[in-house]
Design a protein around this motif. Structure first.
Motif, PDB file in Angstrom:
ATOM      1  N   GLN A 197     -10.815   0.644   9.384  1.00 17.27           N
ATOM      2  CA  GLN A 197      -9.812   0.407   8.346  1.00 17.27           C
ATOM      3  C   GLN A 197      -9.482  -1.082   8.396  1.00 17.27           C
ATOM      4  OE1 GLN A 197      -6.034   2.274   9.071  1.00 17.27           O
ATOM      5  NE2 GLN A 197      -6.048   3.261   7.066  1.00 17.27           N
ATOM      6  N   GLU A 204      -9.423   8.626  13.074  1.00 14.51           N
ATOM      7  CA  GLU A 204      -9.407   9.818  12.232  1.00 14.51           C
ATOM      8  C   GLU A 204     -10.776  10.491  12.161  1.00 14.51           C
ATOM      9  OE1 GLU A 204      -7.774   8.720   8.458  1.00 14.51           O
ATOM     10  OE2 GLU A 204      -5.913   8.011   9.364  1.00 14.51           O
ATOM     11  N   MET A 262     -11.150   4.014  -1.231  1.00 15.12           N
ATOM     12  CA  MET A 262     -10.778   2.768  -0.532  1.00 15.12           C
ATOM     13  C   MET A 262     -11.999   2.075   0.076  1.00 15.12           C
ATOM     14  SD  MET A 262      -7.445   4.421   1.290  1.00 15.12           S
ATOM     15  CE  MET A 262      -6.940   3.116   2.385  1.00 15.12           C
ATOM     16  N   TRP A 284     -11.111   0.781   3.591  1.00 10.09           N
ATOM     17  CA  TRP A 284     -12.011   1.253   4.646  1.00 10.09           C
ATOM     18  C   TRP A 284     -13.332   0.512   4.486  1.00 10.09           C
ATOM     19  CZ3 TRP A 284     -10.934   4.420   8.698  1.00 10.09           C
ATOM     20  CH2 TRP A 284      -9.734   5.134   8.640  1.00 10.09           C
ATOM     21  N   ASN A 320      -3.556   1.676  12.795  1.00  8.18           N
ATOM     22  CA  ASN A 320      -2.396   2.185  13.538  1.00  8.18           C
ATOM     23  C   ASN A 320      -2.785   2.356  15.004  1.00  8.18           C
ATOM     24  OD1 ASN A 320      -1.111   2.423  11.042  1.00  8.18           O
ATOM     25  ND2 ASN A 320      -1.987   4.473  10.763  1.00  8.18           N
ATOM     26  N   TRP A 328       0.380   5.125   0.710  1.00  2.81           N
ATOM     27  CA  TRP A 328      -0.550   6.150   1.188  1.00  2.81           C
ATOM     28  C   TRP A 328      -0.271   7.487   0.504  1.00  2.81           C
ATOM     29  CZ3 TRP A 328      -4.948   7.583   2.640  1.00  2.81           C
ATOM     30  CH2 TRP A 328      -5.192   8.747   3.378  1.00  2.81           C
ATOM     31  N   HIS A 381     -10.420   7.972   0.984  1.00  5.50           N
ATOM     32  CA  HIS A 381     -11.198   7.036   1.807  1.00  5.50           C
ATOM     33  C   HIS A 381     -12.379   6.454   1.019  1.00  5.50           C
ATOM     34  CE1 HIS A 381      -9.576   8.522   5.965  1.00  5.50           C
ATOM     35  NE2 HIS A 381      -8.638   8.089   5.138  1.00  5.50           N
ATOM     36  N   PHE A 394       0.827  -1.201   0.000  1.00 10.69           N
ATOM     37  CA  PHE A 394       0.000   0.000   0.000  1.00 10.69           C
ATOM     38  C   PHE A 394       0.873   1.267   0.000  1.00 10.69           C
ATOM     39  CE2 PHE A 394      -2.198   3.028   3.012  1.00 10.69           C
ATOM     40  CZ  PHE A 394      -3.291   3.342   2.222  1.00 10.69           C
ATOM     41  N   ARG A 408      -4.977  15.807  11.856  1.00 12.34           N
ATOM     42  CA  ARG A 408      -3.881  14.952  11.398  1.00 12.34           C
ATOM     43  C   ARG A 408      -2.589  15.658  11.771  1.00 12.34           C
ATOM     44  NH1 ARG A 408      -5.672  11.131   7.577  1.00 12.34           N
ATOM     45  NH2 ARG A 408      -3.481  10.620   7.236  1.00 12.34           N
TER      46      ARG A 408
HETATM   47  O1  LIG Z   1      -6.472   5.790   4.862  1.00 16.78           O
HETATM   48  C1  LIG Z   1      -5.442   6.066   5.431  1.00 16.78           C
HETATM   49  O2  LIG Z   1      -4.296   5.355   5.383  1.00 16.78           O
HETATM   50  C2  LIG Z   1      -3.323   6.058   6.119  1.00 16.78           C
HETATM   51  C3  LIG Z   1      -2.803   5.239   7.223  1.00 16.78           C
HETATM   52  O3  LIG Z   1      -3.824   4.848   8.101  1.00 16.78           O
HETATM   53  C4  LIG Z   1      -2.117   3.981   6.679  1.00 16.78           C
HETATM   54  O4  LIG Z   1      -0.820   4.283   6.313  1.00 16.78           O
HETATM   55  C5  LIG Z   1      -4.018   7.181   6.653  1.00 16.78           C
HETATM   56  O5  LIG Z   1      -3.493   8.089   7.409  1.00 16.78           O
HETATM   57  C6  LIG Z   1      -5.264   7.185   6.211  1.00 16.78           C
HETATM   58  O6  LIG Z   1      -6.173   8.104   6.486  1.00 16.78           O
END
Ligand SMILES: O=C1O[C@H]([C@@H](O)CO)C(O)=C1O
Length: 948
Positions: free
Chosen positions: A752, A843, A916, A761, A838, A565, A913, A563, A683
């Motif tokens: 996620q 978020e 995804m 997602w 994570n 990002w 998002h 992946f 963020r």
């Molecule tokens: O969709 C996402 O992927 C990244 C992270 O969660 C994975 O690297 C991130 O900040 C998102 O909002």
């Protein structure tokens, strides 16, 4: 003898002297006492202009010295000279008498010398100068182009400046600062001239304002004249009209300083003005149409003129801003065309300056845009069977639709290309710009013809916040309501804007919005209705974020294993302008210098003391933002097209897909400019704050504010963000009371996941993907095999799911199944946030619902409790919105009526998002729809479903 000779000798030179035309005592035979030297006699109020004109005339006659006292009376010994002096003095006195009114003349008749008379008049009448000066200043301030031609406007302004100079000019000095002062004065004049121009010149104005040094006012006038000539040439068929919010308060009347009421003996006790009494005072009246005080809409001459000319009643045609074009078209009776210049503007805005790695097509005007003046009619619009409009949720006193005969059509013809990316370099700058602002009135029909000018990429345009009541096929959501518009193809969107407010439009194909295809929609109230708040000027500002990587590269990364990002954006844009690696915008350094005006930040010029409605929308691909203007409070009055019970903020949190109107008053010291700043929150972003300049007129728009830009709130402090969400309530008098119960509750867990090695997602562990056949067509034409018929889950494993830890969602799947809602039922949606993959991370997700507004019933932190939390719902005055945030580890509860037949997407407005899988689809009442338009068909199994 000798004595006689002496006398003769001494007289001779004197006689010669008076014969010399350069001698002040010389009298030409035409110097008659009956001469009138100035056309306007002194009347007591025009002293400054009169005295200037008089001095000029006397100077030509070489007799100025008789009034200023420099030609003194000769001693009695010089008899002949003395006689000649008196002759001249009396002649000048006669000229003075001839140039003053009789009343004044009577009072100076006994003065002996012209100099005495001159001094007397000066003593008496120059004292009124300060009052006159005030009026002149006021008239300059109020002077706007309005109905005048550019030439007439310039002449008027120039006359006022000259009058002011006559009243009070800067004393001459030889020190070095004089040059700077004069330059400053010149700049002020240029700015004033530009500010008073009608909005049709906004684009030219924007260009001129960015020139460094600013051109003189004369040069500016000549540039504007050129612009006008060009406009006349290319715009012959389109009636020019005064334009836009900037001149909403244009005063076609005389400025007060020059206006003389008839009954000067009357004084009003209510407003204090001369010419009328309290009984006939009209000061309390305010016109809902033109905004001026002193009359009402029924006698508004501006409105009558607009109506008689057949133009749309707000009489606006084109209005362009420094970095975007506002366009509005008159009624359908006249074919609407963009001029070459307007088209070029638009393309410049949509286009960039470097080739894009994606398909990026910048064709010439002729190639790319066939609908210039020569195209007499719009292409036929594929008219489907209309569905009756629905009027639910709206108190009967405030209609949602104005039925007008004829209904106004706003036609836009837009060629699509995408802005290019700026390749990052060590010290580069970038600019991106948005498309035209669509300005319409409630009940209007907007027609937008989109021609896809991209070489290899599809397109679809979504009208964000417009519910498309009766026209669900015009929602512009590729895969849901229509097939994509293929390269080279044209699609005509036609829909009614049924509600006033602030909306947006943007691409809804893949991650194309991120590539910069977007703009604002502003819908005003019908004639005769007024907003529940007042302001002087209206401005649209779109906030965005900007990546150097193309949307295509980003999409590839997101669906790759491993992946990749998208990361944080490189810049934040305010109204299409941002910076990259520049120290400060607007500063003449490096590449962000004066020779490259494109590198300047967005400048919002304000007139001290005035109130501005800022319609702020966010279309970020990722970022949640905090927007603020240094030293200025903002009063929130509108959210997503609904009036908000006003509340004051210093910084406005705004999530992608939301719009707000805030009122700001230019009430800070007018001696400088101020920063506007947009900071990423929620963020831990490295993206520098986006900056713009709030320019207090008459400061130079590129003068940097003296303070540092605001730093903004701490990125991870959820408290103030939640507080703002909770503060947004419907405005009293405009509350749409929600149904007190619901028929169905769908809980949507946002997580996620990893599905088949891809990061996705999911909603309730189901990750969404679009089918090839748009749902609307599939439901209507019974093509149900084109997508999964298993509906997505209505909830999640509430008892066992820990929203605070990284979940192991190995059972997550992807699906394109849809929720079918029973028509006219009430549905509750609980958006439940959770930890991402994570550790300790959750978020913010802004969720946007197509085709509806929903009531925001409540927010909470932690896990939503189905038995206790609904008791805390706001069922009294909840705001209605179309986009709402679910905060980290929190929940948001919404309610809506499934009363708009169609198929509607509901998704996270973060571009990556949704890509995804963070979205769902609702179907409601499709069986009620009439025939679908052919133009939306052609992809997947919809091929062959065209009706004849
Ligand atoms: O969709 C996402 O992927 C990244 C992270 O969660 C994975 O690297 C991130 O900040 C998102 O909002």
């Amino acid at each position: 003898m000798a004595g006689k000779e002496q006398t003769q000798n001494s007289a001779k030179p004197e006689c010669n002297k008076f014969d010399n035309p350069n001698d002040p005592l010389y009298l030409h035979y035409s110097d008659q006492p009956g001469l009138i030297l100035v056309t306007q006699p002194l009347n007591g109020e025009n002293y400054s202009t009169w005295s200037r004109a008089m001095l000029m005339a006397l100077n030509i006659k070489n007799k100025e010295g008789f009034v200023n006292g420099t030609i003194k009376e000769p001693p009695e010994t010089s008899t002949i000279e003395l006689q000649q002096w008196w002759r001249c003095n009396n002649l000048v006195k006669a000229w003075l008498f001839n140039s003053i009114s009789q009343d004044i003349g009577a009072s100076i008749i006994y003065n002996e010398s012209a100099h005495e008379i001159w001094s007397d008049l000066k003593d008496r009448f120059s004292r009124t100068n300060s009052v006159h000066f005030f009026h002149v200043e006021e008239a300059i301030h109020d002077c706007k182009q309005g109905n005048m031609t550019v030439g007439a406007y310039y002449t008027k302004l120039k006359g006022l400046w000259d009058e002011r100079e006559a009243l009070c000019s800067i004393p001459k000095c030889t020190c070095g600062t004089m040059k700077d002062i004069l330059q400053f004065q010149q700049n002020q004049k240029t700015m004033k001239f530009l500010m008073g121009l009608n909005e049709v010149y906004a684009s030219a104005r924007g260009q001129i304002m960015l020139m460094d040094p600013l051109p003189t006012v004369n040069k500016t006038y000549s540039l504007i004249l050129q612009d006008e000539k060009q406009r006349e040439k290319s715009d012959r068929d389109v009636q020019l009209a005064e334009a836009s919010a900037f001149v909403v308060k244009n005063n076609p009347r005389k400025p007060e300083g020059t206006f003389k009421p008839k009954n000067q003996h009357l004084k009003c006790e209510t407003c204090g003005k001369i010419g009328h009494t309290s009984e006939t005072c009209r000061a309390h009246l305010k016109c809902d149409y033109c905004g001026w005080q002193g009359h009402t809409v029924d006698v508004c001459r501006k409105l009558q003129k607009a109506k008689s000319t057949g133009l749309k009643s707000d009489n606006r045609l084109f209005s362009s801003k420094a970095n975007h074009v506002d366009a509005i078209a008159p009624s359908s009776s006249k074919p609407f065309t963009l001029t070459a210049e307007q088209y070029q503007n638009l393309m410049t805005l949509l286009g960039g300056n470097k080739p894009n790695s994606m398909a990026n097509h910048h064709l010439s005007h002729e190639e790319n845009y066939p609908h210039t003046e020569s195209s007499a009619t719009s292409p036929p619009i594929d008219e489907p069977t209309p569905t009756p409009p629905l009027d639910s949720h709206v108190p009967s006193s405030r209609p949602t639709r104005t039925t007008k005969t004829p209904s106004y059509l706003h036609e836009y013809h837009v060629g699509v290309s995408l802005p290019s990316r700026n390749v990052p370099s060590s010290n580069s700058t970038m600019v991106k710009a948005s498309g035209p602002t669509i300005i319409a009135q409630q009940g209007d029909t907007v027609v937008v013809e989109i021609r896809n000018g991209l070489l290899t990429e599809n397109v679809a345009i979504h009208w964000h916040g417009i519910r498309q009541i009766g026209t669900p096929w015009m929602d512009g959501t590729e895969g849901v309501t229509q097939c994509p518009i293929l390269p080279g193809e044209t699609f005509v969107y036609k829909f009614v804007v049924d509600r006033p407010g602030t909306y947006l439009y943007h691409a809804h194909y893949g991650m194309q919005r991120e590539a910069g295809l977007y703009g604002a929609i502003r819908v005003s109230l019908p004639d005769g209705q007024i907003e529940p708040f007042s302001y002087d000027y209206d401005r649209s500002i779109i906030l965005n974020d900007w990546y150097h990587k193309s949307a295509y590269e980003q999409a590839v990364g997101l669906s790759s294993i491993p992946f990749v990002w998208v990361g944080e954006p490189q810049s934040i844009l305010i109204q299409g302008r941002g910076k990259f690696n520049c120290n400060t915008p607007g500063i003449a350094s490096g590449l962000c210098n004066a020779t490259n005006p494109e590198c300047s930040p967005y400048v919002l010029t304000v007139v001290p003391g005035k109130t501005y409605r800022l319609r702020i929308g966010s279309l970020t691909a990722l970022s949640a933002l905090s927007f603020e203007i240094e030293g200025h409070n903002m009063t929130v009055v509108e959210a997503d097209g609904h009036y908000v019970e006003p509340f004051v903020v210093q910084n406005l949190f705004i999530y992608s897909g939301e719009t707000y109107s805030v009122l700001i008053k230019a009430d800070q010291s007018p001696s400088r400019n101020y920063w506007a700043s947009a900071k990423v929150v929620s963020r831990n972003s490295t993206t520098p704050n986006g900056l713009a300049i709030l320019n207090y007129y008459p400061n130079h728009p590129r003068r940097n504010p003296t303070a540092s830009p605001p730093i903004g709130p701490i990125w991870n402090d959820i408290g103030p963000r939640l507080a703002q969400s909770l503060a947004i309530k419907a405005r009293k008098g405009f509350i749409h009371t929600p149904p007190q119960t619901s028929d169905r509750v769908i809980i949507m867990l946002n997580t996620q996941n990893r599905i088949n090695g891809n990061v996705r997602w999911s909603i309730n562990n189901v990750s969404f993907h679009l089918p090839h056949t748009p749902y609307l067509i599939a439901y209507k034409h019974n093509l149900l095999h084109t997508f999964e018929q298993n509906p997505p889950p209505e909830g999640y494993d509430f008892a066992n799911y820990d929203i605070f830890s990284v979940a192991n969602n190995t059972n997550a799947t992807t699906s394109n199944g849809a929720y079918r809602l029973k028509f006219n039922t009430t549905v509750d949606i609980i958006l439940q946030n959770a930890n991402t993959m994570n550790l300790n991370n959750s978020e913010t997700h802004p969720w946007h619902l197509h085709g509806h507004d929903f009531w925001v019933l409540g927010y909470g932190t932690g896990k939503f409790n189905g038995s206790s939390d609904p008791k805390r719902y706001n069922l009294v005055d909840p705001i209605m919105k179309n986009t709402v945030a679910v905060h980290p580890y929190g929940w948001t509860a919404l309610r809506f009526r499934a009363d708009n037949p169609g198929v509607w997407a509901f998704h996270c407005h973060i571009e990556s998002h949704f890509y995804m899988g963070m979205g769902v689809v609702f179907e409601e009442g499709v069986e009620r729809l009439g025939r679908l338009p052919n133009s939306i068909m052609g992809c997947g199994d919809s091929k062959g479903h065209h009706s004849p």
